[in-house]
Design an enzyme around this catalytic site. Structure first.
Site, mmCIF file in Angstrom:
data_model
loop_
_atom_site.group_PDB
_atom_site.id
_atom_site.type_symbol
_atom_site.label_atom_id
_atom_site.label_comp_id
_atom_site.label_asym_id
_atom_site.label_seq_id
_atom_site.Cartn_x
_atom_site.Cartn_y
_atom_site.Cartn_z
ATOM 1 N N ARG A 103 0.883 -1.176 0.000
ATOM 2 C CA ARG A 103 0.000 0.000 0.000
ATOM 3 C C ARG A 103 0.916 1.220 0.000
ATOM 4 N NH1 ARG A 103 -5.195 1.572 3.635
ATOM 5 N NH2 ARG A 103 -6.083 0.220 2.054
ATOM 6 N N HIS A 130 -7.449 0.899 -6.226
ATOM 7 C CA HIS A 130 -7.638 0.023 -5.054
ATOM 8 C C HIS A 130 -8.382 -1.239 -5.521
ATOM 9 C CE1 HIS A 130 -7.782 -1.316 -1.059
ATOM 10 N NE2 HIS A 130 -8.574 -0.417 -0.482
ATOM 11 N N GLN A 133 -10.311 -3.725 -3.074
ATOM 12 C CA GLN A 133 -11.575 -3.220 -2.554
ATOM 13 C C GLN A 133 -12.713 -3.502 -3.536
ATOM 14 O OE1 GLN A 133 -12.252 -1.532 0.522
ATOM 15 N NE2 GLN A 133 -14.301 -2.021 -0.158
ATOM 16 N N ASP A 222 -17.135 7.321 -1.060
ATOM 17 C CA ASP A 222 -15.845 7.212 -0.366
ATOM 18 C C ASP A 222 -15.537 8.590 0.214
ATOM 19 O OD1 ASP A 222 -13.328 6.427 0.518
ATOM 20 O OD2 ASP A 222 -12.367 6.611 -1.446
ATOM 21 N N CYS A 262 -16.389 1.977 1.057
ATOM 22 C CA CYS A 262 -15.216 1.131 1.302
ATOM 23 C C CYS A 262 -14.727 1.240 2.743
ATOM 24 C CB CYS A 262 -14.103 1.496 0.327
ATOM 25 S SG CYS A 262 -13.623 3.233 0.430
ATOM 26 N N ARG A 290 -13.788 -8.388 2.265
ATOM 27 C CA ARG A 290 -12.370 -8.163 1.932
ATOM 28 C C ARG A 290 -11.559 -9.405 2.303
ATOM 29 N NH1 ARG A 290 -10.199 -3.009 1.851
ATOM 30 N NH2 ARG A 290 -8.348 -4.116 1.133
HETATM 31 N N1 NVA Z 1 -9.807 6.934 -1.127
HETATM 32 C C1 NVA Z 1 -9.425 6.492 0.193
HETATM 33 C C2 NVA Z 1 -9.665 5.033 0.332
HETATM 34 C C3 NVA Z 1 -9.345 4.457 1.691
HETATM 35 C C4 NVA Z 1 -9.590 2.991 1.766
HETATM 36 C C5 NVA Z 1 -7.964 6.830 0.416
HETATM 37 O O1 NVA Z 1 -7.152 6.635 -0.500
HETATM 38 O O2 NVA Z 1 -7.620 7.302 1.497
HETATM 39 N N1 CP Z 2 -11.177 0.086 2.711
HETATM 40 C C1 CP Z 2 -9.905 -0.014 3.107
HETATM 41 O O1 CP Z 2 -8.985 -0.283 2.322
HETATM 42 O O2 CP Z 2 -9.711 0.177 4.439
HETATM 43 P P1 CP Z 2 -8.319 0.388 5.192
HETATM 44 O O3 CP Z 2 -7.770 1.709 4.729
HETATM 45 O O4 CP Z 2 -8.688 0.393 6.641
HETATM 46 O O5 CP Z 2 -7.389 -0.728 4.843
#
Ligand code: NVA
Ligand code: CP
Length: 302
Positions: A103, A130, A133, A222, A262, A290
């Site tokens: 990540r 992502h 997800q 989101d 998400c 997930r």
């Molecule tokens: N769009 C959000 C998704 C978190 C799971 C982010 O990138 O922070």
């Molecule tokens: N939806 C998701 O990826 O959650 P986290 O950021 O908690 O991993």
């Protein structure tokens, strides 16, 4: 299926179906308390440059269920954080591990890591995409609606990593995707063009959330401010004010529409508390999935 899961590029509809069939089987086995340690002795390295709750827990628990182990690698505590190249890290880690989940910020970092790694690399979120997800989201839709085919998904909010992965999914699978994003916050241009041009499903972008939400089977949103954009928080709160899933928006969707997010969610911003905590919301089932879907991905790739 490709060696890695970096995006949905190159994936066939059968690859998605294979993941979901396995996920359903693994979910059933877990619920029935049946042993399913198909990755005994296998190891997954999990590199995190950003925070996570669901992704970390679901991958870590998933590897445990499958009989393997997962190592949490906060990049600040590794030599990557001190400038060791991704190429060296990938080649060296390929000697210790059976897979890497990462990540991070730039999609390019994930692509570089995968190009040097001889083991599978899984994208656990970048600024651009992502995929894990959206695999879990479509699995949830299949469970709740029986299919994703012909289903109308309305995404309301920021044209971010989640929106981009939704568009990529619509490029490969026959469902309808409508998005409503404020001007200047559209999804990635290249992904959008590709989705519109080559999509198996239709992809339409609106400015008005009501237009996008009309007759939707799924209302999805989101956060307005993604990880890494914290400096824009106040400005985004102003710009995205009207891009909220609330009772009024729910009214223009189909009567039996489900509400998805998400997570993490900000009640009172992108979604109201009554809707996310209401009877049409499936966000906790979605988060649970997930786990099952990623276990299927791990089984297939490793
Ligand atoms: N769009 C959000 C998704 C978190 C799971 C982010 O990138 O922070
Ligand atoms: N939806 C998701 O990826 O959650 P986290 O950021 O908690 O991993």
């Amino acid at each position: 299926m490709n060696k890695d899961l970096l995006s949905f590029a190159g994936m066939k509809p059968e690859d998605f179906e294979d993941i979901w069939l396995r996920a359903a089987r693994l979910k059933k086995m877990l619920k029935e308390g049946k042993e399913h340690a198909s990755l005994k002795g296998k190891t997954l390295g999990m590199i995190f440059d950003k925070s996570s709750t669901r992704t970390r827990i679901s991958f870590e628990v998933g590897m445990y269920h499958l009989g393997g182990i997962a190592l949490f690698l906060n990049s600040r505590d590794t030599q990557i954080g001190r400038g060791e190249t991704l190429a060296d890290s990938a080649r060296m880690m390929s000697r210790y591990l059976n897979g890497i989940m990462i990540r991070t910020f730039a999609q390019e970092s994930v692509d570089v890591l995968a190009s040097y790694a001889s083991i599978p690399v899984i994208n656990g979120l970048t600024d651009l995409l992502h995929p894990c997800q959206i695999l879990a989201d479509l699995f949830t839709i299949r469970e709740k609606k029986g299919t994703y085919e012909g289903i109308r998904v309305a995404y309301i909010g920021d044209g971010n990593n989640i929106a981009n992965s939704w568009i990529e999914a619509a490029e490969h699978l026959p469902f309808e995707l409508t998005l409503a994003c404020p001007e200047g916050y559209d999804p990635d241009k290249r992904i959008m063009e590709q989705g519109r041009k080559c999509g198996k499903g239709s992809v339409r972008l609106y400015r008005d959330p009501h237009e996008a939400a009309k007759n939707a089977d799924v209302l999805y949103t989101d956060v307005w401010t993604s990880m890494g954009q914290e400096a824009e928080l106040q400005e985004r709160k102003r710009i995205f004010r009207d891009y909220q899933i609330n009772a009024g928006l729910l009214e223009v969707a189909k009567k039996d529409a489900i509400v998805m997010h998400c997570l993490p969610a900000h009640r009172g911003e992108e979604i109201t508390a009554d809707v996310i905590d209401g009877p049409q919301s499936v966000v906790i089932d979605e988060a649970e999935n997930r786990l099952h879907v990623q276990k299927a991905v791990l089984e297939i790739l490793i």
